[in-house]
Design a protein around this motif. Structure first.
Motif, PDB file in Angstrom:
ATOM      1  N   MET A   1       0.842  -1.185   0.000  1.00 34.65           N
ATOM      2  CA  MET A   1       0.000   0.000   0.000  1.00 34.65           C
ATOM      3  C   MET A   1       0.890   1.253   0.000  1.00 34.65           C
ATOM      4  O   MET A   1       1.985   1.242   0.546  1.00 34.65           O
ATOM      5  N   ASN A   2       0.413   2.276  -0.565  1.00 29.14           N
ATOM      6  CA  ASN A   2       1.156   3.538  -0.661  1.00 29.14           C
ATOM      7  C   ASN A   2       1.517   4.042   0.739  1.00 29.14           C
ATOM      8  O   ASN A   2       0.687   4.043   1.637  1.00 29.14           O
ATOM      9  N   GLN A   3       2.756   4.483   0.908  1.00 29.51           N
ATOM     10  CA  GLN A   3       3.213   4.949   2.216  1.00 29.51           C
ATOM     11  C   GLN A   3       2.469   6.198   2.683  1.00 29.51           C
ATOM     12  O   GLN A   3       2.447   6.493   3.860  1.00 29.51           O
ATOM     13  N   ASN A   4       1.898   6.966   1.769  1.00 29.52           N
ATOM     14  CA  ASN A   4       1.207   8.203   2.125  1.00 29.52           C
ATOM     15  C   ASN A   4      -0.189   7.946   2.688  1.00 29.52           C
ATOM     16  O   ASN A   4      -0.857   8.866   3.105  1.00 29.52           O
ATOM     17  N   ILE A   5      -0.609   6.705   2.670  1.00 29.62           N
ATOM     18  CA  ILE A   5      -1.962   6.378   3.121  1.00 29.62           C
ATOM     19  C   ILE A   5      -1.930   5.978   4.591  1.00 29.62           C
ATOM     20  O   ILE A   5      -1.156   5.121   4.990  1.00 29.62           O
ATOM     21  N   ASN A   6      -2.774   6.624   5.379  1.00 33.39           N
ATOM     22  CA  ASN A   6      -2.971   6.215   6.765  1.00 33.39           C
ATOM     23  C   ASN A   6      -4.059   5.140   6.713  1.00 33.39           C
ATOM     24  O   ASN A   6      -5.242   5.433   6.534  1.00 33.39           O
ATOM     25  N   GLU A   7      -3.634   3.886   6.839  1.00 37.20           N
ATOM     26  CA  GLU A   7      -4.563   2.774   6.653  1.00 37.20           C
ATOM     27  C   GLU A   7      -5.714   2.808   7.657  1.00 37.20           C
ATOM     28  O   GLU A   7      -6.862   2.569   7.290  1.00 37.20           O
ATOM     29  N   GLN A   8      -5.400   3.123   8.914  1.00 34.50           N
ATOM     30  CA  GLN A   8      -6.469   3.166   9.921  1.00 34.50           C
ATOM     31  C   GLN A   8      -7.473   4.273   9.609  1.00 34.50           C
ATOM     32  O   GLN A   8      -8.686   4.080   9.763  1.00 34.50           O
ATOM     33  N   GLU A   9      -6.981   5.419   9.184  1.00 34.32           N
ATOM     34  CA  GLU A   9      -7.865   6.519   8.803  1.00 34.32           C
ATOM     35  C   GLU A   9      -8.746   6.114   7.616  1.00 34.32           C
ATOM     36  O   GLU A   9      -9.946   6.375   7.606  1.00 34.32           O
ATOM     37  N   MET A  10      -8.133   5.451   6.638  1.00 34.95           N
ATOM     38  CA  MET A  10      -8.892   5.019   5.467  1.00 34.95           C
ATOM     39  C   MET A  10      -9.963   3.997   5.860  1.00 34.95           C
ATOM     40  O   MET A  10     -11.101   4.083   5.404  1.00 34.95           O
ATOM     41  N   ILE A  11      -9.622   3.067   6.731  1.00 36.41           N
ATOM     42  CA  ILE A  11     -10.601   2.062   7.164  1.00 36.41           C
ATOM     43  C   ILE A  11     -11.745   2.731   7.929  1.00 36.41           C
ATOM     44  O   ILE A  11     -12.914   2.398   7.716  1.00 36.41           O
ATOM     45  N   ARG A  12     -11.428   3.713   8.776  1.00 35.58           N
ATOM     46  CA  ARG A  12     -12.492   4.453   9.481  1.00 35.58           C
ATOM     47  C   ARG A  12     -13.395   5.187   8.473  1.00 35.58           C
ATOM     48  O   ARG A  12     -14.608   5.216   8.621  1.00 35.58           O
ATOM     49  N   PHE A  13     -12.780   5.795   7.458  1.00 34.86           N
ATOM     50  CA  PHE A  13     -13.535   6.504   6.423  1.00 34.86           C
ATOM     51  C   PHE A  13     -14.489   5.532   5.710  1.00 34.86           C
ATOM     52  O   PHE A  13     -15.679   5.813   5.551  1.00 34.86           O
ATOM     53  N   ILE A  14     -13.952   4.377   5.296  1.00 36.22           N
ATOM     54  CA  ILE A  14     -14.767   3.378   4.587  1.00 36.22           C
ATOM     55  C   ILE A  14     -15.879   2.857   5.502  1.00 36.22           C
ATOM     56  O   ILE A  14     -17.033   2.740   5.085  1.00 36.22           O
ATOM     57  N   ALA A  15     -15.543   2.577   6.760  1.00 33.20           N
ATOM     58  CA  ALA A  15     -16.551   2.074   7.703  1.00 33.20           C
ATOM     59  C   ALA A  15     -17.657   3.107   7.904  1.00 33.20           C
ATOM     60  O   ALA A  15     -18.841   2.764   7.982  1.00 33.20           O
ATOM     61  N   GLY A  16     -17.263   4.378   7.970  1.00 40.53           N
ATOM     62  CA  GLY A  16     -18.256   5.433   8.131  1.00 40.53           C
ATOM     63  C   GLY A  16     -19.211   5.524   6.950  1.00 40.53           C
ATOM     64  O   GLY A  16     -20.400   5.791   7.124  1.00 40.53           O
ATOM     65  N   LYS A  17     -18.694   5.290   5.750  1.00 42.04           N
ATOM     66  CA  LYS A  17     -19.534   5.370   4.552  1.00 42.04           C
ATOM     67  C   LYS A  17     -20.373   4.118   4.333  1.00 42.04           C
ATOM     68  O   LYS A  17     -21.474   4.202   3.815  1.00 42.04           O
ATOM     69  N   THR A  18     -19.820   2.946   4.678  1.00 43.84           N
ATOM     70  CA  THR A  18     -20.469   1.682   4.309  1.00 43.84           C
ATOM     71  C   THR A  18     -21.119   0.961   5.486  1.00 43.84           C
ATOM     72  O   THR A  18     -21.898   0.044   5.278  1.00 43.84           O
ATOM     73  N   LYS A  19     -20.757   1.338   6.716  1.00 43.42           N
ATOM     74  CA  LYS A  19     -21.212   0.646   7.934  1.00 43.42           C
ATOM     75  C   LYS A  19     -20.681  -0.788   8.009  1.00 43.42           C
ATOM     76  O   LYS A  19     -21.177  -1.604   8.779  1.00 43.42           O
TER      77      LYS A  19
END
Length: 92
Positions: A1-19
């Motif tokens: 995965m790209n080093q610039n990506i905060n994986e935990q932040e991205m997972i929280r974002f996805i969880a917030g959108k998709t439940k």
């Protein structure tokens, strides 16, 4: 995965959108990465990923218990996140 990506932040974002459950999201993203890593680059070094093929691949994994709509929602939310961060875009 790209080093610039905060994986935990991205997972929280996805969880917030998709439940979706964060563990399920992590699993889907892991399978997605495997699919992308196995894709062949074209002459320009670009990898063209067909989203239908990607969803079919993820759904074919035995440990994936989500339906097609949820897998698509997770992948779409991931793309939204990456585009918001300027890390991805769609090819015409």
């Amino acid at each position: 995965m790209n080093q610039n990506i905060n994986e935990q932040e991205m997972i929280r974002f996805i969880a917030g959108k998709t439940k979706a459950d964060p563990k399920a999201i992590t699993l889907i993203l892991k399978h997605e990465q495997t699919f992308i890593n196995s894709a062949k680059a074209n002459a320009k070094g670009e990898v063209d990923i067909d989203s239908d093929d990607l969803v079919d691949y993820v759904l074919s994994r035995r440990d994936v218990k989500l339906d097609e709509l949820m897998v698509e929602s997770i992948l779409d939310a991931e793309m939204d996140y990456l585009m918001d961060k300027g890390l991805a875009g769609y090819l015409d």
